[in-house]
Write a protein that holds these residues in place. Structure first.
Motif, PDB file in Angstrom:
ATOM      1  N   GLU A 156       5.619   3.873  -0.501  1.00 38.22           N
ATOM      2  CA  GLU A 156       4.858   2.888  -1.263  1.00 38.22           C
ATOM      3  C   GLU A 156       5.519   1.536  -1.039  1.00 38.22           C
ATOM      4  OE1 GLU A 156       3.893   4.202  -5.377  1.00 38.22           O
ATOM      5  OE2 GLU A 156       5.030   5.988  -4.757  1.00 38.22           O
ATOM      6  N   ILE A 157       4.726   0.563  -0.610  1.00 41.12           N
ATOM      7  CA  ILE A 157       5.258  -0.760  -0.313  1.00 41.12           C
ATOM      8  C   ILE A 157       4.577  -1.799  -1.191  1.00 41.12           C
ATOM      9  CG2 ILE A 157       5.609  -2.530   1.465  1.00 41.12           C
ATOM     10  CD1 ILE A 157       5.384  -0.283   3.559  1.00 41.12           C
ATOM     11  N   GLU A 158       5.418  -2.635  -1.821  1.00 42.82           N
ATOM     12  CA  GLU A 158       4.930  -3.794  -2.565  1.00 42.82           C
ATOM     13  C   GLU A 158       5.465  -5.030  -1.863  1.00 42.82           C
ATOM     14  OE1 GLU A 158       5.967  -3.544  -6.740  1.00 42.82           O
ATOM     15  OE2 GLU A 158       5.862  -1.348  -6.636  1.00 42.82           O
ATOM     16  N   GLU A 159       4.573  -5.887  -1.429  1.00 37.43           N
ATOM     17  CA  GLU A 159       4.953  -7.134  -0.756  1.00 37.43           C
ATOM     18  C   GLU A 159       4.522  -8.300  -1.619  1.00 37.43           C
ATOM     19  OE1 GLU A 159       3.891  -9.597   3.343  1.00 37.43           O
ATOM     20  OE2 GLU A 159       3.012  -7.631   3.024  1.00 37.43           O
ATOM     21  N   ASN A 160       5.472  -9.184  -1.949  1.00 37.30           N
ATOM     22  CA  ASN A 160       5.172 -10.362  -2.741  1.00 37.30           C
ATOM     23  C   ASN A 160       5.885 -11.538  -2.074  1.00 37.30           C
ATOM     24  OD1 ASN A 160       4.541 -12.223  -4.671  1.00 37.30           O
ATOM     25  ND2 ASN A 160       5.675 -11.243  -6.332  1.00 37.30           N
ATOM     26  N   GLY A 161       5.175 -12.215  -1.192  1.00 36.81           N
ATOM     27  CA  GLY A 161       5.800 -13.283  -0.412  1.00 36.81           C
ATOM     28  C   GLY A 161       6.845 -12.695   0.500  1.00 36.81           C
ATOM     29  N   ASP A 162       8.095 -13.159   0.388  1.00 33.13           N
ATOM     30  CA  ASP A 162       9.194 -12.638   1.204  1.00 33.13           C
ATOM     31  C   ASP A 162       9.934 -11.487   0.536  1.00 33.13           C
ATOM     32  OD1 ASP A 162       8.792 -14.300   3.358  1.00 33.13           O
ATOM     33  OD2 ASP A 162      10.279 -15.789   2.743  1.00 33.13           O
ATOM     34  N   HIS A 163       9.492 -11.076  -0.645  1.00 31.35           N
ATOM     35  CA  HIS A 163      10.161  -9.976  -1.351  1.00 31.35           C
ATOM     36  C   HIS A 163       9.386  -8.674  -1.142  1.00 31.35           C
ATOM     37  CE1 HIS A 163      12.847  -8.061  -4.149  1.00 31.35           C
ATOM     38  NE2 HIS A 163      11.779  -7.487  -4.682  1.00 31.35           N
ATOM     39  N   PHE A 164      10.130  -7.615  -0.846  1.00 34.13           N
ATOM     40  CA  PHE A 164       9.544  -6.297  -0.622  1.00 34.13           C
ATOM     41  C   PHE A 164      10.240  -5.274  -1.505  1.00 34.13           C
ATOM     42  CE2 PHE A 164       8.358  -8.463   3.170  1.00 34.13           C
ATOM     43  CZ  PHE A 164       7.226  -7.839   3.653  1.00 34.13           C
ATOM     44  N   LYS A 165       9.476  -4.298  -1.936  1.00 28.64           N
ATOM     45  CA  LYS A 165      10.030  -3.114  -2.597  1.00 28.64           C
ATOM     46  C   LYS A 165       9.389  -1.917  -1.925  1.00 28.64           C
ATOM     47  CE  LYS A 165      10.390  -0.601  -6.949  1.00 28.64           C
ATOM     48  NZ  LYS A 165       9.916  -0.514  -8.339  1.00 28.64           N
ATOM     49  N   GLY A 213       0.820  -1.207   0.000  1.00 28.86           N
ATOM     50  CA  GLY A 213       0.000   0.000   0.000  1.00 28.86           C
ATOM     51  C   GLY A 213       0.848   1.249   0.000  1.00 28.86           C
ATOM     52  N   THR A 214       0.167   2.391   0.036  1.00 31.73           N
ATOM     53  CA  THR A 214       0.823   3.691   0.087  1.00 31.73           C
ATOM     54  C   THR A 214       0.500   4.329   1.423  1.00 31.73           C
ATOM     55  OG1 THR A 214       0.637   3.930  -2.307  1.00 31.73           O
ATOM     56  CG2 THR A 214       1.021   5.947  -1.055  1.00 31.73           C
ATOM     57  N   PHE A 215       1.536   4.831   2.079  1.00 32.99           N
ATOM     58  CA  PHE A 215       1.395   5.382   3.418  1.00 32.99           C
ATOM     59  C   PHE A 215       1.987   6.788   3.460  1.00 32.99           C
ATOM     60  CE2 PHE A 215       1.451   0.844   3.709  1.00 32.99           C
ATOM     61  CZ  PHE A 215       0.509   0.527   4.677  1.00 32.99           C
ATOM     62  N   LYS A 216       1.266   7.718   4.088  1.00 32.25           N
ATOM     63  CA  LYS A 216       1.735   9.102   4.213  1.00 32.25           C
ATOM     64  C   LYS A 216       2.082   9.362   5.674  1.00 32.25           C
ATOM     65  CE  LYS A 216       0.693  13.880   3.281  1.00 32.25           C
ATOM     66  NZ  LYS A 216      -0.166  14.846   2.657  1.00 32.25           N
ATOM     67  N   GLU A 217       3.247   9.932   5.874  1.00 29.97           N
ATOM     68  CA  GLU A 217       3.700  10.258   7.223  1.00 29.97           C
ATOM     69  C   GLU A 217       2.748  11.261   7.864  1.00 29.97           C
ATOM     70  OE1 GLU A 217       7.411  12.611   9.259  1.00 29.97           O
ATOM     71  OE2 GLU A 217       7.803  11.515   7.408  1.00 29.97           O
ATOM     72  N   VAL A 218       2.349  10.967   9.119  1.00 32.25           N
ATOM     73  CA  VAL A 218       1.471  11.877   9.852  1.00 32.25           C
ATOM     74  C   VAL A 218       2.162  12.488  11.065  1.00 32.25           C
ATOM     75  CG1 VAL A 218      -0.691  10.853   9.061  1.00 32.25           C
ATOM     76  CG2 VAL A 218       0.386   9.981  11.134  1.00 32.25           C
ATOM     77  N   THR A 240      -1.954   1.573   9.594  1.00 28.67           N
ATOM     78  CA  THR A 240      -0.920   2.347  10.275  1.00 28.67           C
ATOM     79  C   THR A 240       0.402   1.596  10.320  1.00 28.67           C
ATOM     80  OG1 THR A 240      -2.641   3.260  11.722  1.00 28.67           O
ATOM     81  CG2 THR A 240      -0.351   3.624  12.385  1.00 28.67           C
ATOM     82  N   ILE A 241       1.462   2.290   9.902  1.00 32.72           N
ATOM     83  CA  ILE A 241       2.821   1.759  10.014  1.00 32.72           C
ATOM     84  C   ILE A 241       3.606   2.692  10.929  1.00 32.72           C
ATOM     85  CG2 ILE A 241       5.022   1.539   8.792  1.00 32.72           C
ATOM     86  CD1 ILE A 241       3.614   0.252   6.529  1.00 32.72           C
ATOM     87  N   VAL A 242       4.330   2.088  11.876  1.00 28.40           N
ATOM     88  CA  VAL A 242       5.218   2.848  12.744  1.00 28.40           C
ATOM     89  C   VAL A 242       6.636   2.339  12.517  1.00 28.40           C
ATOM     90  CG1 VAL A 242       5.846   3.406  15.123  1.00 28.40           C
ATOM     91  CG2 VAL A 242       3.430   3.263  14.480  1.00 28.40           C
ATOM     92  N   ASN A 243       7.523   3.269  12.174  1.00 30.32           N
ATOM     93  CA  ASN A 243       8.940   2.926  12.010  1.00 30.32           C
ATOM     94  C   ASN A 243       9.706   3.565  13.151  1.00 30.32           C
ATOM     95  OD1 ASN A 243      11.789   4.017  10.830  1.00 30.32           O
ATOM     96  ND2 ASN A 243      11.315   1.944  10.166  1.00 30.32           N
TER      97      ASN A 243
END
Length: 127
Positions: free
Chosen positions: A40-49, A5-10, A108-111
């Protein structure tokens, strides 16, 4: 839950102290502290971009969980590391920085990045 998905910093906490500890030049800190990133995160199994856009700077990180990858730092420096997955968390230790990206709920993503006891926390919401 999927990271895709696409995430915007808040919000962010302690970014200036973290960037100084990392050695980021003051002129970059002055600009970056007020910018909100889009991830923007693309998750395909164990591969991420992950494509992270902050102002005009775009950083792309492609990795497979458990395998060595190359990461661009906030200063443009490149270094290698391994990212592992524990449930809804992606955890990496690179160049003295521990980075934990957690999908806390579906939107929500927290880094949290830690360097020498200094924690930088960034919260982003799905758009």
């Amino acid at each position: 839950m999927s990271f895709t998905g696409t995430f915007k910093e808040v919000s962010q906490e302690n970014s200036e102290a973290f960037m100084r500890a990392f050695g980021t030049p003051e002129e970059h800190i002055k600009i970056a502290k007020d910018l909100k990133s889009i991830t923007e995160i693309e998750e395909n199994g164990d591969h991420f971009k992950m494509t992270i856009t902050t102002g005009t700077h775009v950083s792309v990180v492609s990795f497979t969980v458990g395998q060595e990858c190359e990461i661009d730092s906030i200063t443009g420096e490149k270094f290698k590391g391994v990212i592992k997955r524990e449930g809804n968390k992606l955890i990496g230790n690179m160049k003295g920085i521990e980075s934990v990206t957690e999908l806390v709920d579906a939107n929500t993503i927290v880094n949290t990045s830690t360097l020498g006891g200094i924690k930088f926390k960034k919260t982003s919401k799905r758009v």
